[in-house]
Design a protein around this motif. Structure first.
Motif, PDB file in Angstrom:
ATOM      1  N   GLU A   1      25.639  42.389 -48.025  1.00  0.00           N
ATOM      2  CA  GLU A   1      25.980  43.086 -46.777  1.00  0.00           C
ATOM      3  C   GLU A   1      25.017  44.244 -46.590  1.00  0.00           C
ATOM      4  O   GLU A   1      24.726  44.984 -47.540  1.00  0.00           O
ATOM      5  N   CYS A   2      24.504  44.404 -45.369  1.00  0.00           N
ATOM      6  CA  CYS A   2      23.555  45.474 -45.089  1.00  0.00           C
ATOM      7  C   CYS A   2      24.075  46.349 -43.957  1.00  0.00           C
ATOM      8  O   CYS A   2      24.442  45.844 -42.892  1.00  0.00           O
ATOM      9  N   MET A   3      24.136  47.638 -44.203  1.00  0.00           N
ATOM     10  CA  MET A   3      24.518  48.617 -43.192  1.00  0.00           C
ATOM     11  C   MET A   3      23.278  49.415 -42.807  1.00  0.00           C
ATOM     12  O   MET A   3      22.542  49.861 -43.682  1.00  0.00           O
ATOM     13  N   ALA A   4      23.045  49.568 -41.509  1.00  0.00           N
ATOM     14  CA  ALA A   4      21.786  50.171 -41.079  1.00  0.00           C
ATOM     15  C   ALA A   4      21.976  51.058 -39.860  1.00  0.00           C
ATOM     16  O   ALA A   4      22.902  50.866 -39.062  1.00  0.00           O
ATOM     17  N   ARG A   5      21.066  52.003 -39.712  1.00  0.00           N
ATOM     18  CA  ARG A   5      20.970  52.851 -38.534  1.00  0.00           C
ATOM     19  C   ARG A   5      19.521  52.832 -38.058  1.00  0.00           C
ATOM     20  O   ARG A   5      18.599  52.920 -38.859  1.00  0.00           O
ATOM     21  N   PHE A   6      19.333  52.728 -36.743  1.00  0.00           N
ATOM     22  CA  PHE A   6      17.999  52.604 -36.162  1.00  0.00           C
ATOM     23  C   PHE A   6      17.979  53.384 -34.857  1.00  0.00           C
ATOM     24  O   PHE A   6      18.861  53.230 -34.024  1.00  0.00           O
ATOM     25  N   GLU A   7      16.950  54.218 -34.669  1.00  0.00           N
ATOM     26  CA  GLU A   7      16.804  54.973 -33.431  1.00  0.00           C
ATOM     27  C   GLU A   7      15.326  55.059 -33.063  1.00  0.00           C
ATOM     28  O   GLU A   7      14.457  55.152 -33.938  1.00  0.00           O
ATOM     29  N   LEU A   8      15.050  55.040 -31.768  1.00  0.00           N
ATOM     30  CA  LEU A   8      13.710  55.339 -31.279  1.00  0.00           C
ATOM     31  C   LEU A   8      13.611  56.851 -31.120  1.00  0.00           C
ATOM     32  O   LEU A   8      14.195  57.432 -30.215  1.00  0.00           O
ATOM     33  N   THR A   9      12.889  57.498 -32.028  1.00  0.00           N
ATOM     34  CA  THR A   9      12.776  58.953 -32.044  1.00  0.00           C
ATOM     35  C   THR A   9      11.311  59.333 -32.289  1.00  0.00           C
ATOM     36  O   THR A   9      10.948  59.719 -33.404  1.00  0.00           O
ATOM     37  N   PRO A  10      10.445  59.208 -31.283  1.00  0.00           N
ATOM     38  CA  PRO A  10       9.009  59.381 -31.498  1.00  0.00           C
ATOM     39  C   PRO A  10       8.610  60.690 -32.177  1.00  0.00           C
ATOM     40  O   PRO A  10       7.644  60.707 -32.927  1.00  0.00           O
ATOM     41  N   ARG A  11       9.358  61.764 -31.944  1.00  0.00           N
ATOM     42  CA  ARG A  11       9.001  63.043 -32.568  1.00  0.00           C
ATOM     43  C   ARG A  11      10.166  63.633 -33.355  1.00  0.00           C
ATOM     44  O   ARG A  11      10.178  64.827 -33.630  1.00  0.00           O
ATOM     45  N   GLY A  12      11.103  62.781 -33.733  1.00  0.00           N
ATOM     46  CA  GLY A  12      12.289  63.295 -34.408  1.00  0.00           C
ATOM     47  C   GLY A  12      12.514  62.773 -35.805  1.00  0.00           C
ATOM     48  O   GLY A  12      13.623  62.863 -36.332  1.00  0.00           O
ATOM     49  N   HIS A  13      11.466  62.244 -36.447  1.00  0.00           N
ATOM     50  CA  HIS A  13      11.648  61.625 -37.754  1.00  0.00           C
ATOM     51  C   HIS A  13      12.147  62.614 -38.807  1.00  0.00           C
ATOM     52  O   HIS A  13      13.057  62.308 -39.574  1.00  0.00           O
ATOM     53  N   THR A  14      11.548  63.791 -38.842  1.00  0.00           N
ATOM     54  CA  THR A  14      11.944  64.779 -39.844  1.00  0.00           C
ATOM     55  C   THR A  14      13.399  65.182 -39.669  1.00  0.00           C
ATOM     56  O   THR A  14      14.143  65.352 -40.647  1.00  0.00           O
ATOM     57  N   ARG A  15      13.817  65.305 -38.431  1.00  0.00           N
ATOM     58  CA  ARG A  15      15.184  65.742 -38.140  1.00  0.00           C
ATOM     59  C   ARG A  15      16.211  64.632 -38.341  1.00  0.00           C
ATOM     60  O   ARG A  15      17.350  64.913 -38.716  1.00  0.00           O
ATOM     61  N   ARG A  16      15.837  63.370 -38.144  1.00  0.00           N
ATOM     62  CA  ARG A  16      16.819  62.292 -38.121  1.00  0.00           C
ATOM     63  C   ARG A  16      16.894  61.478 -39.411  1.00  0.00           C
ATOM     64  O   ARG A  16      17.932  60.869 -39.698  1.00  0.00           O
ATOM     65  N   LEU A  17      15.840  61.422 -40.209  1.00  0.00           N
ATOM     66  CA  LEU A  17      15.796  60.450 -41.306  1.00  0.00           C
ATOM     67  C   LEU A  17      16.865  60.688 -42.374  1.00  0.00           C
ATOM     68  O   LEU A  17      17.656  59.782 -42.688  1.00  0.00           O
ATOM     69  N   LEU A  18      16.923  61.874 -42.945  1.00  0.00           N
ATOM     70  CA  LEU A  18      17.899  62.113 -44.011  1.00  0.00           C
ATOM     71  C   LEU A  18      19.340  62.079 -43.519  1.00  0.00           C
ATOM     72  O   LEU A  18      20.220  61.573 -44.227  1.00  0.00           O
ATOM     73  N   PRO A  19      19.654  62.581 -42.302  1.00  0.00           N
ATOM     74  CA  PRO A  19      21.023  62.374 -41.794  1.00  0.00           C
ATOM     75  C   PRO A  19      21.386  60.894 -41.677  1.00  0.00           C
ATOM     76  O   PRO A  19      22.550  60.521 -41.891  1.00  0.00           O
ATOM     77  N   MET A  20      20.433  60.037 -41.334  1.00  0.00           N
ATOM     78  CA  MET A  20      20.701  58.598 -41.299  1.00  0.00           C
ATOM     79  C   MET A  20      21.076  58.078 -42.688  1.00  0.00           C
ATOM     80  O   MET A  20      21.955  57.226 -42.837  1.00  0.00           O
ATOM     81  N   VAL A  21      20.370  58.568 -43.705  1.00  0.00           N
ATOM     82  CA  VAL A  21      20.699  58.189 -45.078  1.00  0.00           C
ATOM     83  C   VAL A  21      22.133  58.582 -45.400  1.00  0.00           C
ATOM     84  O   VAL A  21      22.903  57.794 -45.971  1.00  0.00           O
ATOM     85  N   ASP A  22      22.521  59.786 -45.023  1.00  0.00           N
ATOM     86  CA  ASP A  22      23.896  60.241 -45.269  1.00  0.00           C
ATOM     87  C   ASP A  22      24.906  59.330 -44.580  1.00  0.00           C
ATOM     88  O   ASP A  22      25.963  59.015 -45.144  1.00  0.00           O
ATOM     89  N   VAL A  23      24.571  58.893 -43.363  1.00  0.00           N
ATOM     90  CA  VAL A  23      25.496  58.056 -42.599  1.00  0.00           C
ATOM     91  C   VAL A  23      25.693  56.694 -43.261  1.00  0.00           C
ATOM     92  O   VAL A  23      26.824  56.225 -43.417  1.00  0.00           O
ATOM     93  N   VAL A  24      24.606  56.039 -43.664  1.00  0.00           N
ATOM     94  CA  VAL A  24      24.765  54.705 -44.259  1.00  0.00           C
ATOM     95  C   VAL A  24      25.467  54.783 -45.616  1.00  0.00           C
ATOM     96  O   VAL A  24      26.250  53.893 -45.971  1.00  0.00           O
ATOM     97  N   LEU A  25      25.230  55.850 -46.361  1.00  0.00           N
ATOM     98  CA  LEU A  25      25.949  56.022 -47.619  1.00  0.00           C
ATOM     99  C   LEU A  25      27.435  56.249 -47.366  1.00  0.00           C
ATOM    100  O   LEU A  25      28.294  55.684 -48.054  1.00  0.00           O
ATOM    101  N   ALA A  26      27.753  57.054 -46.357  1.00  0.00           N
ATOM    102  CA  ALA A  26      29.151  57.305 -46.020  1.00  0.00           C
ATOM    103  C   ALA A  26      29.831  56.038 -45.519  1.00  0.00           C
ATOM    104  O   ALA A  26      30.988  55.755 -45.874  1.00  0.00           O
ATOM    105  N   ASP A  27      29.120  55.257 -44.688  1.00  0.00           N
ATOM    106  CA  ASP A  27      29.688  54.003 -44.192  1.00  0.00           C
ATOM    107  C   ASP A  27      30.040  53.061 -45.336  1.00  0.00           C
ATOM    108  O   ASP A  27      31.021  52.316 -45.268  1.00  0.00           O
ATOM    109  N   ALA A  28      29.227  53.080 -46.374  1.00  0.00           N
ATOM    110  CA  ALA A  28      29.459  52.204 -47.523  1.00  0.00           C
ATOM    111  C   ALA A  28      30.395  52.831 -48.553  1.00  0.00           C
ATOM    112  O   ALA A  28      30.706  52.190 -49.556  1.00  0.00           O
ATOM    113  N   GLN A  29      30.809  54.076 -48.291  1.00  0.00           N
ATOM    114  CA  GLN A  29      31.638  54.823 -49.239  1.00  0.00           C
ATOM    115  C   GLN A  29      30.971  54.857 -50.622  1.00  0.00           C
ATOM    116  O   GLN A  29      31.587  54.565 -51.645  1.00  0.00           O
ATOM    117  N   LEU A  30      29.702  55.230 -50.591  1.00  0.00           N
ATOM    118  CA  LEU A  30      28.869  55.188 -51.788  1.00  0.00           C
ATOM    119  C   LEU A  30      28.285  56.568 -52.053  1.00  0.00           C
ATOM    120  O   LEU A  30      27.967  57.307 -51.123  1.00  0.00           O
TER     121      LEU A  30
END
Length: 232
Positions: free
Chosen positions: A28-57
């Motif tokens: 099973e794969c849980m993923a988050r994807f966004e088009l953020t041309p200038r927002g990589h620094t701001r969005r990447l690690l919060p996405m990691v937090d979200v997928v870990l939380a979704d998996a309760q991991l």
């Protein structure tokens, strides 16, 4: 017993993170994807937090970390590399660098059941990052090396038919050779590399013993390599 693989990518105008859970019975794969041309620094690690939380991991339960190693946008590759290396080092987990072109080919194969694919990403400066793939049952075989080159220098493989072009590089369609245009059934410009496919490829490479220490995995820029090889 379950195994967990975290992947992150910032190699293009998109930003993504994915968590693959795999055991003997299913995956099973849980993923988050966004088009953020200038927002990589701001969005990447919060996405990691979200997928870990979704998996309760918790991060400590991860078996390996992966990231899109390139080719791609220089700044985005460095952002993803830094984040992935920091996580792998802090958790003492192996790190895997995944080709963005291979991840793009796998996405096209899975989404559209394509078997013969040329992936091309816009490298700016009138060039593309390109590679050719044969895809069957989620297994990818690359023809030749990944390269950065002018669109008109991209050639068709001799033994492939029904080729489809995939990636932002094909926004430069008019610059590709007439031979390539005639030999390609269609081209899709809207697909971007995603962490979801990178997580699957990371599991494959992990099984093959390809995980490395965090400091040993570096981005692949291609253009730097080409410049270094030019004669004086």
């Amino acid at each position: 017993m379950s195994h967990y693989f975290l992947a992150l990518d910032a190699s293009s105008s998109a930003c993504s993170a994915a968590l693959l859970r795999r055991d003997a019975e299913h995956s099973e794969c849980m993923a988050r994807f966004e088009l953020t041309p200038r927002g990589h620094t701001r969005r990447l690690l919060p996405m990691v937090d979200v997928v870990l939380a979704d998996a309760q991991l918790t991060p400590g339960q991860l078996d390996a970390i992966a990231y899109g190693r390139g080719p791609g946008a220089f700044t985005g590759l460095r952002i993803a590399a830094g984040a992935a290396q920091g996580l792998a080092f802090g958790l003492d987990r192996p790190l895997l660098g995944i080709s963005t072109l291979e991840a793009l080919a796998l996405q096209a194969h899975r989404r559209y059941h394509l078997r013969h694919v040329i992936t091309a990403l816009d490298a700016r400066m009138g060039e593309v990052y390109a590679a050719t793939w044969h895809c069957l049952n989620d297994t990818l075989r690359r023809h030749g090396d990944e390269a950065v080159l002018a669109p008109e220098a991209v050639t068709l493989p001799d033994d492939e038919t029904d080729l489809v072009g995939v990636g932002s590089g094909f926004t430069l369609w008019d610059h590709f050779s007439t031979e390539l245009q005639a030999g390609m059934t269609q081209h899709l410009t809207d697909l971007e590399p995603r962490a979801e496919e990178m997580a699957w490829l990371a599991a494959r490479d992990f099984d093959a013993g390809l995980g490395q220490a965090a400091h040993a995995v570096q981005p692949v820029y291609l253009r730097n390599q080409v410049a270094w090889k030019k004669p004086a």
